[in-house]
Design an enzyme around this catalytic site. Structure first.
Site, PDB file in Angstrom:
ATOM      1  CE1 TYR A  49      -3.618   2.598   0.660  1.00  0.00           C
ATOM      2  CE2 TYR A  49      -2.337   3.269   2.570  1.00  0.00           C
ATOM      3  CZ  TYR A  49      -3.384   3.487   1.686  1.00  0.00           C
ATOM      4  OH  TYR A  49      -4.177   4.603   1.833  1.00  0.00           O
TER       5      TYR A  49
ATOM      6  CG  ASP B 146       5.681   3.841   0.759  1.00  0.00           C
ATOM      7  OD1 ASP B 146       5.989   4.517   1.764  1.00  0.00           O
ATOM      8  OD2 ASP B 146       4.505   3.665   0.382  1.00  0.00           O
TER       9      ASP B 146
ATOM     10  CE  LYS C 191       1.002   5.178   8.273  1.00  0.00           C
ATOM     11  NZ  LYS C 191       0.984   4.409   7.034  1.00  0.00           N
TER      12      LYS C 191
HETATM   13  C1  LIG Z   1       0.378   4.919   5.668  1.00  0.00           C
HETATM   14  C2  LIG Z   1       1.127   4.647   4.445  1.00  0.00           C
HETATM   15  C3  LIG Z   1       1.037   5.486   3.318  1.00  0.00           C
HETATM   16  C4  LIG Z   1       0.052   6.616   3.229  1.00  0.00           C
HETATM   17  O1  LIG Z   1       0.296   7.627   4.130  1.00  0.00           O
HETATM   18  P1  LIG Z   1      -0.905   8.641   4.487  1.00  0.00           P
HETATM   19  O2  LIG Z   1      -0.253   9.643   5.371  1.00  0.00           O
HETATM   20  O3  LIG Z   1      -1.961   7.817   5.152  1.00  0.00           O
HETATM   21  O4  LIG Z   1      -1.376   9.225   3.205  1.00  0.00           O
HETATM   22  C5  LIG Z   1       1.872   5.227   2.252  1.00  0.00           C
HETATM   23  N1  LIG Z   1       2.731   4.209   2.267  1.00  0.00           N
HETATM   24  C6  LIG Z   1       2.833   3.374   3.318  1.00  0.00           C
HETATM   25  C7  LIG Z   1       3.834   2.269   3.282  1.00  0.00           C
HETATM   26  C8  LIG Z   1       2.025   3.553   4.426  1.00  0.00           C
HETATM   27  O5  LIG Z   1       2.109   2.689   5.450  1.00  0.00           O
END
Ligand SMILES: *Cc1c(COP(=O)(O)O)cnc(C)c1O
Length: 427
Positions: free
Chosen positions: A142, A237, A265
């Site tokens: 994701y 990511d 995060k």
């Molecule tokens: C949470 C997450 C996102 C998206 O971040 P948001 O701040 O919710 O838009 C993208 N990539 C990864 C791996 C994530 O865990």
């Protein structure tokens, strides 16, 4: 009716599904979600005054726990001087510098307000830099809810069995090639079929969004070699893993040097902040230096930047990651022992302070095996744990998070609850 239930009823009148992010609605586990009134350290208190040990940690950001005095104190001082100016501030330099020092592959970094924006920007940058259109992602990874990446995207999308969102035109998603995590040959096949067509490979180096799945030996190294060979931008990511699994994230642990990295995060410490960074030659293609446009009204605002700086100071304190790893190992080992004491089939995937217990399947090494899980048993486990005062992510396909505010006592309390819940499940 509990206060949470009353609030959820009310919320649904004004907010689609009563929530501002779908997994919060507990659809995958049944029952109504808890409304949370406050958090302190590793505990949250719901609208009915019940306290829980929290393993959601706001889905990852709160590595220092809830309302840490150092973070709150700094925010109080900063907020008095205004919340946003739409002009550069000195604090942005401090956070950017910290990130480049923490993660050596990041030479320059641009701050955004969400991880979704960070990955969207990374893709546009890779396309602008290479002049190519296609991207490769992996099943079950994701990367936020940007159109091109909402293809077999795990997490919320997986939870609701709607792997592809409606509203994404075929023309957009056709530029996205989906490979299998932990399978280099699936990537090589795409690259060989169109050697000049792929701009980027994007992945969670340690996926947390199909539940936690560790990379197999040689997979990340192999990807680095393949992308170099074909002139493809490698995007890690690390929105979830950055500054969480180690100071320098998964790339530090596995010794990989990606071209671009997305952060979020933890680096925002619970406020809306994320980042995309990497090689200067690529980052300098961003406006105003280069032709790839990207912007944000609240990007790098003083409050978000302050929460990030203070949270990283706490995470970077001596011994912090060792402690998180120790607590993670203790919890995972305890859970495995508790499972062995029953006749339940389940496995525990864990790296440092991230973990997932998968029911009905062992081992889980990719999207294919993750989706074999017994979500019905997970839901019963989740509800049992909730009744015992343990607040877990409300889906089989999520990682749970330990914070620096958790201690051995809370881990043991959690294991006692898990043993009793698992024994009831088994009988
Ligand atoms: C949470 C997450 C996102 C998206 O971040 P948001 O701040 O919710 O838009 C993208 N990539 C990864 C791996 C994530 O865990």
């Amino acid at each position: 009716m509990s206060t949470s239930q009353k609030l959820f009823h009310e919320a649904q009148k004004y907010i689609p599904g009563g929530v501002n992010s779908p997994v919060r609605a507990w659809r995958a586990v049944g029952g109504d979600p808890l409304f949370i009134n406050r958090g302190k350290g590793c505990r949250v208190t719901d609208a009915d005054g019940r306290e829980y040990i929290d393993y959601v940690s706001s889905w990852g950001p709160l590595i220092a726990g809830h309302a840490h005095p150092q973070v709150v104190g700094a925010l109080e001082r900063v907020v008095k001087n205004g919340t946003s100016f739409g002009a550069p501030t000195a604090k942005e330099i401090e956070l950017a510098k910290t990130l480049t020092q923490t993660i050596p592959s990041i030479e320059k970094v641009r701050l955004t307000s969400s991880g979704t924006e960070a990955t969207m920007t990374a893709l546009r940058l890779a396309r602008g830099y290479t002049g190519r259109a296609k991207i490769i992602k992996f099943s079950g990874c994701y990367h936020g809810h940007t159109d091109a990446l909402l293809v077999r995207a795990g997490s919320g999308a997986l939870t609701f069995s709607t792997p592809d969102s409606q509203g994404v035109p075929e023309a957009f998603s056709s530029m996205t090639l989906v490979a299998e995590y932990n399978s280099l040959s699936s990537v090589r096949a795409y690259l060989e079929a169109d050697p000049e067509g792929v701009a980027a490979v994007i992945l969670e180096p340690v996926p947390g969004n199909m539940g936690l799945v560790p990379p197999e030996q040689g997979f990340l190294e192999g990807l680095r070699e393949l992308t170099r060979e074909f002139g493809v931008v490698l995007i890690f990511d690390e929105v979830m893993t950055g500054c969480r699994l180690a100071r320098g994230g998964a790339q530090e642990i596995y010794h990989i040097d990606p071209d671009l990295t997305c952060l979020g995060k933890v680096v925002g410490g619970g406020l809306p902040l994320a980042a995309v960074g990497g090689k200067a030659a690529i980052m300098d293609v961003l406006a105003p230096l280069g032709g790839v446009y990207q912007a944000g009204t609240l990007s790098g605002n003083p409050l978000a930047v302050t929460a990030g700086i203070e949270t990283l100071k706490l995470a970077h304190a001596a011994g912090a990651y060792e402690r998180l790893n120790m607590l993670g190992d203790m919890l995972a080992e305890g859970l495995r022992t508790a499972i062995r004491e029953t006749d339940i089939k389940a496995c525990v995937n864990q790296i440092g302070s991230m973990f997932t217990i998968f029911f009905g399947v062992d081992p889980v090494r990719d999207y294919e095996s993750a989706t074999q899980s017994d979500t019905e048993t997970f839901a019963r486990y989740f509800r049992g744990m909730s009744e015992q005062g343990i607040y877990l992510p409300p889906s089989q396909f999520e990682s749970a998070f330990i914070s620096l505010a958790h201690g051995e006592d809370e881990i043991q309390e959690t294991l006692r609850a898990a043993r009793s819940v698992l024994q009831n499940l088994g009988s």
